[in-house]
Design a protein around this motif. Sequence first.
Motif, mmCIF file in Angstrom:
data_model
loop_
_atom_site.group_PDB
_atom_site.id
_atom_site.type_symbol
_atom_site.label_atom_id
_atom_site.label_comp_id
_atom_site.label_asym_id
_atom_site.label_seq_id
_atom_site.Cartn_x
_atom_site.Cartn_y
_atom_site.Cartn_z
ATOM 1 N N SER A 41 0.871 -1.183 0.000
ATOM 2 C CA SER A 41 0.000 0.000 0.000
ATOM 3 C C SER A 41 0.901 1.224 0.000
ATOM 4 O O SER A 41 2.108 1.119 0.181
ATOM 5 N N THR A 47 -2.551 8.165 0.777
ATOM 6 C CA THR A 47 -3.669 8.184 -0.172
ATOM 7 C C THR A 47 -4.658 9.293 0.204
ATOM 8 O O THR A 47 -5.157 10.015 -0.656
ATOM 9 N N GLU A 74 1.609 4.444 -3.998
ATOM 10 C CA GLU A 74 2.210 3.107 -3.992
ATOM 11 C C GLU A 74 3.543 3.098 -4.734
ATOM 12 O O GLU A 74 4.416 2.289 -4.442
ATOM 13 N N ARG A 150 -10.660 2.116 -2.325
ATOM 14 C CA ARG A 150 -9.896 2.156 -1.082
ATOM 15 C C ARG A 150 -9.736 0.760 -0.496
ATOM 16 O O ARG A 150 -10.657 -0.040 -0.517
ATOM 17 N N GLY A 151 -8.556 0.501 -0.010
ATOM 18 C CA GLY A 151 -8.260 -0.829 0.535
ATOM 19 C C GLY A 151 -7.934 -1.839 -0.554
ATOM 20 O O GLY A 151 -7.784 -3.035 -0.290
HETATM 21 N N1 ASP Z 1 -3.499 3.026 -0.480
HETATM 22 C C1 ASP Z 1 -4.819 2.623 -0.804
HETATM 23 C C2 ASP Z 1 -5.786 3.062 0.260
HETATM 24 O O1 ASP Z 1 -5.421 3.641 1.234
HETATM 25 C C3 ASP Z 1 -4.951 1.165 -1.037
HETATM 26 C C4 ASP Z 1 -4.690 0.303 0.171
HETATM 27 O O2 ASP Z 1 -4.101 0.722 1.137
HETATM 28 O O3 ASP Z 1 -5.101 -0.844 0.151
HETATM 29 O O4 ASP Z 1 -6.955 2.808 0.136
#
Ligand code: ASP
Length: 409
Positions: A41, A47, A74, A150-151
């Motif tokens: 990430s 982000t 990233e 996200r995620g």
């Molecule tokens: N950096 C991105 C976010 O904060 C993706 C991740 O962390 O999974 O959503």
Amino acid sequence: MSLIVQKFGGTSVASVGHIEAVADKICRFRDQGHDIVAVLSAMAGETNRLAALAHEIMDQPTPRELDALLATGEQVSIALLAMALERRGRGARSFTGGQIRILTDDSHTRARIREVDSTRILAQLEQGNVVVAAGFQGVTESGCVSTLGRGGSDTTAVALAAALEADECQIYTDVRGVYTTDPRMVDGARLLRQITFEEMLELSSLGAKVLQIRAVEFAGKYKVPLRVLSTFEEGPGTLITLEEQTMETPAIAGVAFERDEAKLTVKGVPDVPGAAYKVVGPVSEQGIEVDVIVQNAAADGSNDISFTVKREDAERTLGILEQAVPSIPAQTVELDTHIAKVSLVGVGMRSHAGIASLMFKALGEEGINIQIITTSEIKISVVIEEKYLELAVRALHSAFALEKPENDG
Ligand code: ASP
Ligand code: MG
């Protein structure tokens, strides 16, 4: 020799010091002879920081450009980790989603992966290098940078593990794994050694947000063995696996809960075909997610229809229903914003009788009134007054002896 995909979340790469620690961890796995594909990430908070910059320029940033911006987070973390590995004398190469060629559809900011090209990664592994891949991003058919929501790095990790037929996909995070319930609420909450994909899906959709739900769905579909574990503490974590691999299935895996809900009740709905649709239809049409629904017959032959929504949607839902009342036609609408939902989840429910009755008994003994009950094959949920939430979770956790390790599959 096995191939492991290891995903490190934002808190695991929060600073250069953290990245160095991740590099050390990867070196230990390399020394044991494993091939490693690391998926990262962005550094914690990055982000959000990038999104805030975009919002300074426009309220609704152009999705294509927002993706181009967000994906840079990233790119920073992967380059730093590759350097840290090189400094340790290990071959390492960082790759963005586009460089690997993680092909997605065109839905910017919530793109779906269509195809993963494994050639480049395999060639690097062949040469003895660690591959460090950017999570959360891909490239569209027309060559634009896309992000997965996200995620989304969890989903990248699972997709790479599926494409490479990895032996395991390890998701490193800031908790030790998946617990029987929230350890901040119940002291006896126990780390689960194993849980099935289905249970994990129910738990994550019910508020146990350890993994992106899409990643769990993906892993289940492609049968990727998935393990959630802590970056900071040693331990086996929780293996998310197929049901058949679980030796003996405990009846209940965990107690999940959702605090931020509200209940709406429409009273005096005529008992005729189409009435429920007139109540729920206008709400769903506005994109509001309707959760638990129940209909009760009143003495005068009309019905009361109650359902729950996210608390943030409560006022808007009330407005929609008040407008609909004359045309339903119904008598009144009531809103209760102080409710919560508690659920028992477990694939063992399929074969164990008496789960529901034990659940209701435990709640009854604590004087907790159940407002709505719903069940699915592996879940029983009740809607209760919010102030009893903690009491309910604790009572159920102990009624089903979830603190006892022998209940672990
Ligand atoms: N950096 C991105 C976010 O904060 C993706 C991740 O962390 O999974 O959503
Ligand atoms: Mg994350």
